[in-house]
Design a protein around this motif. Structure first.
Motif, mmCIF file in Angstrom:
data_model
loop_
_atom_site.group_PDB
_atom_site.id
_atom_site.type_symbol
_atom_site.label_atom_id
_atom_site.label_comp_id
_atom_site.label_asym_id
_atom_site.label_seq_id
_atom_site.Cartn_x
_atom_site.Cartn_y
_atom_site.Cartn_z
ATOM 1 N N ARG A 184 -19.148 -5.631 -7.431
ATOM 2 C CA ARG A 184 -18.047 -5.230 -6.093
ATOM 3 C C ARG A 184 -18.928 -5.359 -4.909
ATOM 4 N NH1 ARG A 184 -15.476 -5.712 -10.088
ATOM 5 N NH2 ARG A 184 -14.124 -4.545 -11.192
ATOM 6 N N GLU A 185 -18.102 -5.547 -3.948
ATOM 7 C CA GLU A 185 -18.617 -5.719 -2.571
ATOM 8 C C GLU A 185 -17.516 -5.578 -1.426
ATOM 9 O OE1 GLU A 185 -20.395 -9.802 -2.526
ATOM 10 O OE2 GLU A 185 -18.761 -10.682 -1.470
ATOM 11 N N GLY A 186 -18.023 -5.316 -0.324
ATOM 12 C CA GLY A 186 -16.941 -4.650 0.854
ATOM 13 C C GLY A 186 -17.716 -4.827 1.911
ATOM 14 N N GLY A 187 -17.161 -5.101 3.158
ATOM 15 C CA GLY A 187 -17.856 -4.954 4.523
ATOM 16 C C GLY A 187 -16.624 -5.494 5.746
ATOM 17 N N ALA A 188 -17.136 -5.703 6.691
ATOM 18 C CA ALA A 188 -16.229 -5.934 8.077
ATOM 19 C C ALA A 188 -16.601 -7.319 8.528
ATOM 20 C CB ALA A 188 -16.826 -5.024 8.906
ATOM 21 N N TYR A 189 -15.772 -7.918 9.168
ATOM 22 C CA TYR A 189 -15.762 -9.316 9.623
ATOM 23 C C TYR A 189 -15.303 -9.286 11.001
ATOM 24 C CZ TYR A 189 -10.963 -10.204 8.794
ATOM 25 O OH TYR A 189 -9.641 -10.077 9.001
ATOM 26 N N GLY A 190 -15.683 -10.379 11.837
ATOM 27 C CA GLY A 190 -15.200 -10.537 13.304
ATOM 28 C C GLY A 190 -15.039 -12.266 13.723
#
Length: 424
Positions: A184-190
């Motif tokens: 499982r992985e998660g995060g932010a992007y731009g």
């Protein structure tokens, strides 16, 4: 040279028994193997195992589909992917990935009297991905698994499965066997995009300016039996501080960096730092005479802007692993990871990163790979409803990564080319 002479005599004797079409590949393989022996490379899978080297990833194919819906400035995206990996020892792995991405996007068009027409677009949000991996002893077994289950793991296949589950009189559908690993992985992007079409007197069409930028960070966990791996992926900006080899890839425009720590029964045993970049030149790494500093210098000379912006072309990957059962390595790694704790003071970041980089350079094992990367994409956009306020798009992407050459340097040893990787 004596070994090559013996091989030449053997092949000359075999020429009378083997037809020319079958002889040519045998001659090429024998000469390549002879050169490997003379140069001190890793020539067979058995020799690689005896040196503590893992099998190489020789081929990876990823098929991904993405469905996105946008309303005003909000964008929601659902993606599914199939990843098939083949290794140099003949084994293979199949992974199914399910992801969600959501955020806000906005764009603006301007007409500037002194510069011309300009368009600015940007977006930011959060992303989450879950995955399952199955291991197989042969590529044929992996292919059979893909043929049985891949269709059920697409966006359309999962929609059919949901409809089937909602059917009150339908029987339950069987699923694939239990995977060997999950993550499982998660995060932010731009993302940011700028286009400028200047007006120049006397020119009907003037050269334009197009700039793109993307940044993001993803953290995740992978579990396989007693083994747990925590990892962090980010753009290449953090790579410059992580030792000579990984830092050499930081200058490349198209780059990425990953850091992972592996635990067995809760005890940290290994730290790995990975870097990747596009190639714009040739990479030649000599064997026992090549120092770690020389490896970094050659990587800097071979990497840079390349490809077509979608990942197509030649790429180079480097990986440095550190044994955390060594107390000095463990202390340096844990001190660096404490920078991620809430409230950690930035005053000690430089010292902690420098200490980890010194341990990576002094005691790390190094793997370098050159790959051919090809990518294709097909996208379909639904007509906007209510102007540009509501719409959707669907895309299918394919990426193929093929290993061309590989080198490894183990703790206390010399850099050696991995013939066992590319001969399979």
């Amino acid at each position: 040279m004596a070994l090559l002479a013996v091989i030449g005599a053997v092949m000359a004797g075999a020429a009378a028994l083997v037809t020319p079409p079958a002889l040519a590949p045998a001659v090429a393989a024998a000469v390549r193997h002879g050169i490997c022996l003379v140069a001190g490379g890793v020539c067979t899978p058995a020799e690689a195992r005896a040196s503590g080297m893992e099998p190489c990833l020789v081929d990876a194919r990823r098929n991904r589909e993405r469905l996105a819906v946008r309303a005003v400035v909000v964008r929601l995206e659902r993606g599914d992917a199939l990843l098939v990996e083949h290794r140099s020892d003949g084994s293979a792995a199949v992974s199914f990935l399910d992801g969600w991405r959501g955020g806000a996007e906005a764009g603006i068009g301007l007409r500037l009297p002194w510069a011309g027409d300009a368009a600015l677009e940007g977006g930011a949000g959060a992303q989450f991905t879950g995955g399952r991996t199955w291991e197989f002893p042969t590529a044929a077994a992996a292919k059979g698994f893909v043929g049985r289950w891949a269709r059920e793991e697409t966006v359309s296949g999962e929609a059919r499965g949901l409809a089937h589950r909602l059917c009150p009189w339908c029987r339950g559908r069987p699923g694939p066997p239990r995977p060997q690993a999950t993550y499982r992985e998660g995060g932010a992007y731009g993302d940011f995009l700028a286009d400028l079409a200047p007006r120049v007197p006397g020119l009907a069409v003037a050269p334009g300016l197009h700039e793109e930028a993307a940044a993001g960070v993803v953290a995740g966990r992978r579990v396989s039996g007693r083994h747990t791996t925590w990892y962090l992926r980010a753009d290449a900006a953090m790579a410059a501080r992580l030792g000579a080899v990984i830092g050499a890839l930081q200058r490349a425009r198209q780059g990425s960096t990953g850091l992972e720590i592996s635990l067995v029964d809760g005890r940290a045993v290994e730290l790995r730092v990975r870097g990747a970049a596009a190639m714009r030149g040739q990479l030649e790494l000599l064997g026992a005479t090549t120092s770690l500093v020389d490896v970094a210098r050659r990587l800097r000379g071979a990497t840079g802007a390349g490809g077509d912006g979608r990942g197509t072309g030649l790429g180079v990957e480097a990986e440095v692993s550190l044994d955390l059962t060594d107390e000095r390595n463990h202390r340096a790694a844990m001190d660096a990871l404490r920078m991620l704790e809430p409230g950690a003071s930035p005053l000690h970041w430089d010292d902690r990163l420098r200490a980890l980089a010194e341990r990576l350079d002094a005691d790390g094992s190094v793997d370098v790979r050159v790959l051919r990367v090809s990518a294709s994409e097909r996208e379909t956009r639904a007509p906007g409803v209510l102007g540009a306020q509501l719409g959707a798009d669907y895309a299918r992407e394919q990426q193929i990564r093929e290993l061309l050459r590989a080198w490894s340097l183990r703790r206390g040893g010399a850099l050696r080319e991995r013939e066992d990787c590319v001969s399979a």
